[in-house]
Write a protein that holds these residues in place. Structure first.
Motif, PDB file in Angstrom:
ATOM      1  N   ASP A  10       0.788  -1.232   0.000  1.00 52.41           N
ATOM      2  CA  ASP A  10       0.000   0.000   0.000  1.00 52.41           C
ATOM      3  C   ASP A  10       0.820   1.283   0.000  1.00 52.41           C
ATOM      4  N   GLY A  11       2.113   1.169  -0.288  1.00 48.99           N
ATOM      5  CA  GLY A  11       2.947   2.357  -0.352  1.00 48.99           C
ATOM      6  C   GLY A  11       3.587   2.747   0.960  1.00 48.99           C
ATOM      7  N   ASN A  12       3.283   1.991   2.014  1.00 45.11           N
ATOM      8  CA  ASN A  12       3.830   2.298   3.345  1.00 45.11           C
ATOM      9  C   ASN A  12       4.353   1.036   4.017  1.00 45.11           C
ATOM     10  N   PHE A  13       5.130   0.272   3.267  1.00 45.97           N
ATOM     11  CA  PHE A  13       5.591  -1.013   3.779  1.00 45.97           C
ATOM     12  C   PHE A  13       6.380  -0.829   5.074  1.00 45.97           C
ATOM     13  N   SER A  14       6.022  -1.641   6.065  1.00 46.49           N
ATOM     14  CA  SER A  14       6.625  -1.533   7.387  1.00 46.49           C
ATOM     15  C   SER A  14       6.794  -2.922   8.000  1.00 46.49           C
ATOM     16  N   LYS A  15       7.295  -2.947   9.220  1.00 41.91           N
ATOM     17  CA  LYS A  15       7.449  -4.205   9.941  1.00 41.91           C
ATOM     18  C   LYS A  15       6.107  -4.887  10.142  1.00 41.91           C
ATOM     19  N   GLN A  16       5.060  -4.082  10.303  1.00 47.78           N
ATOM     20  CA  GLN A  16       3.726  -4.652  10.466  1.00 47.78           C
ATOM     21  C   GLN A  16       3.298  -5.410   9.207  1.00 47.78           C
ATOM     22  N   HIS A  17       3.604  -4.841   8.042  1.00 47.91           N
ATOM     23  CA  HIS A  17       3.293  -5.523   6.790  1.00 47.91           C
ATOM     24  C   HIS A  17       4.064  -6.837   6.699  1.00 47.91           C
ATOM     25  N   LEU A  18       5.325  -6.793   7.080  1.00 53.03           N
ATOM     26  CA  LEU A  18       6.147  -7.997   7.042  1.00 53.03           C
ATOM     27  C   LEU A  18       5.573  -9.072   7.954  1.00 53.03           C
ATOM     28  N   ASN A  19       5.154  -8.688   9.142  1.00 57.07           N
ATOM     29  CA  ASN A  19       4.584  -9.658  10.080  1.00 57.07           C
ATOM     30  C   ASN A  19       3.340 -10.318   9.508  1.00 57.07           C
ATOM     31  N   ILE A  20       2.520  -9.522   8.814  1.00 57.67           N
ATOM     32  CA  ILE A  20       1.320 -10.078   8.175  1.00 57.67           C
ATOM     33  C   ILE A  20       1.713 -11.031   7.056  1.00 57.67           C
ATOM     34  N   LEU A  21       2.657 -10.606   6.234  1.00 62.51           N
ATOM     35  CA  LEU A  21       3.101 -11.440   5.110  1.00 62.51           C
ATOM     36  C   LEU A  21       3.641 -12.784   5.572  1.00 62.51           C
ATOM     37  N   MET A  22       4.376 -12.770   6.671  1.00 60.76           N
ATOM     38  CA  MET A  22       4.952 -14.010   7.172  1.00 60.76           C
ATOM     39  C   MET A  22       3.877 -15.010   7.587  1.00 60.76           C
ATOM     40  N   LYS A  23       2.698 -14.494   7.942  1.00 57.06           N
ATOM     41  CA  LYS A  23       1.596 -15.369   8.357  1.00 57.06           C
ATOM     42  C   LYS A  23       0.765 -15.867   7.180  1.00 57.06           C
ATOM     43  N   ILE A  24       0.763 -15.121   6.066  1.00 60.72           N
ATOM     44  CA  ILE A  24      -0.189 -15.429   4.996  1.00 60.72           C
ATOM     45  C   ILE A  24       0.447 -15.787   3.656  1.00 60.72           C
ATOM     46  N   HIS A  25       1.762 -15.669   3.522  1.00 60.25           N
ATOM     47  CA  HIS A  25       2.355 -15.813   2.183  1.00 60.25           C
ATOM     48  C   HIS A  25       2.073 -17.164   1.533  1.00 60.25           C
ATOM     49  N   SER A  26       1.909 -18.199   2.338  1.00 61.55           N
ATOM     50  CA  SER A  26       1.642 -19.515   1.756  1.00 61.55           C
ATOM     51  C   SER A  26       0.253 -19.601   1.129  1.00 61.55           C
ATOM     52  N   ALA A  27      -0.635 -18.664   1.486  1.00 62.81           N
ATOM     53  CA  ALA A  27      -2.016 -18.694   0.981  1.00 62.81           C
ATOM     54  C   ALA A  27      -2.264 -17.702  -0.153  1.00 62.81           C
ATOM     55  N   ILE A  28      -1.240 -16.902  -0.502  1.00 65.46           N
ATOM     56  CA  ILE A  28      -1.392 -15.996  -1.633  1.00 65.46           C
ATOM     57  C   ILE A  28      -0.505 -16.474  -2.777  1.00 65.46           C
ATOM     58  N   ASP A  29      -0.851 -16.060  -3.982  1.00 63.70           N
ATOM     59  CA  ASP A  29      -0.073 -16.486  -5.143  1.00 63.70           C
ATOM     60  C   ASP A  29       1.071 -15.529  -5.446  1.00 63.70           C
ATOM     61  N   TYR A  30       0.790 -14.223  -5.326  1.00 58.33           N
ATOM     62  CA  TYR A  30       1.835 -13.233  -5.585  1.00 58.33           C
ATOM     63  C   TYR A  30       1.696 -12.039  -4.653  1.00 58.33           C
ATOM     64  N   PHE A  31       2.856 -11.476  -4.294  1.00 60.84           N
ATOM     65  CA  PHE A  31       2.908 -10.232  -3.538  1.00 60.84           C
ATOM     66  C   PHE A  31       3.542  -9.171  -4.425  1.00 60.84           C
ATOM     67  N   HIS A  32       2.809  -8.086  -4.691  1.00 59.33           N
ATOM     68  CA  HIS A  32       3.323  -7.000  -5.519  1.00 59.33           C
ATOM     69  C   HIS A  32       3.938  -5.929  -4.629  1.00 59.33           C
ATOM     70  N   LEU A  33       5.220  -5.704  -4.778  1.00 59.57           N
ATOM     71  CA  LEU A  33       5.885  -4.636  -4.042  1.00 59.57           C
ATOM     72  C   LEU A  33       5.692  -3.342  -4.841  1.00 59.57           C
TER      73      LEU A  33
END
Length: 204
Positions: A10-33
């Motif tokens: 969302d344009g404001n990538f932070s540690k909070q975003h990383l923490n969320i990604l670490m929990k959900i990355h296996s359930a998404i197909d792609y992450f757009h930076l």
């Protein structure tokens, strides 16, 4: 690509975003930076952090920055109207996935070429990131899908409740931002999106 779930930063990538990604990355197909205000160095640092968090780079698509995507061996690049021509990108880097952002049928016609792997089209519904702008709607989405041969990923205000209509219109998947990042329970939100994408698809 059918039934894919793309998550856009969302344009404001932070540690909070990383923490969320670490929990959900296996359930998404792609992450757009998609961090337009960040420098090349800052983008590379984010990618390094993703690697350290065991988030696979074969799921990471970089917005506009072809050089960074290639250097860090990410999945590919998402091109915008101001990006390098897709034909040149494909010729120079045939190994990477190429997406193109579009906002109209006319743009879809121009992008409907073999050098592009998929299109991201929107915004479909009213969106927090597009306040005051008229949404395209499912009908226009279907018109584009019926006209071109490329896979289309729909974006913009897509909640789990709205996802089925988008998939039934022929979209190959959906892209979300606030639906996950701003959810009270991001893990549950991703699970709800995934459920609709798996069970709500109607074969064309």
């Amino acid at each position: 690509m059918n039934g894919q779930l793309h998550l856009i930063s969302d344009g404001n990538f932070s540690k909070q975003h990383l923490n969320i990604l670490m929990k959900i990355h296996s359930a998404i197909d792609y992450f757009h930076l998609r961090e337009k205000k960040k420098s090349a160095g800052e983008l590379i640092e984010i990618i390094n952090v993703l690697e350290k968090g065991n988030i696979p780079l074969h799921k990471v698509i970089i917005n506009d920055r072809i050089d960074i995507s290639v250097m860090k061996k990410c999945a590919g690049v998402q091109l915008a109207y101001h990006s390098a021509p897709s034909t040149l990108v494909r010729k120079s880097f045939p190994e990477i996935m190429i997406g193109q952002s579009i906002h109209s049928l006319e743009e879809a016609k121009k992008a409907n070429a073999k050098d592009i792997d998929f299109l991201v089209y929107g915004h479909i519904f009213e969106s927090r990131s597009k306040v005051g702008k008229t949404p395209k709607g499912v009908y226009e989405l279907k018109s584009i899908i019926d006209y071109i041969s490329l896979p289309v990923i729909a974006i913009g205000g897509i909640t789990p409740e709205r996802a089925e209509a988008v998939i039934n219109a022929g979209a190959e998947g959906i892209a979300v931002m606030s639906g996950v990042w701003q959810a009270d329970d991001p893990v549950k939100a991703v699970r709800d999106y995934r459920k609709v994408l798996k069970e709500g698809i109607i074969e064309r």
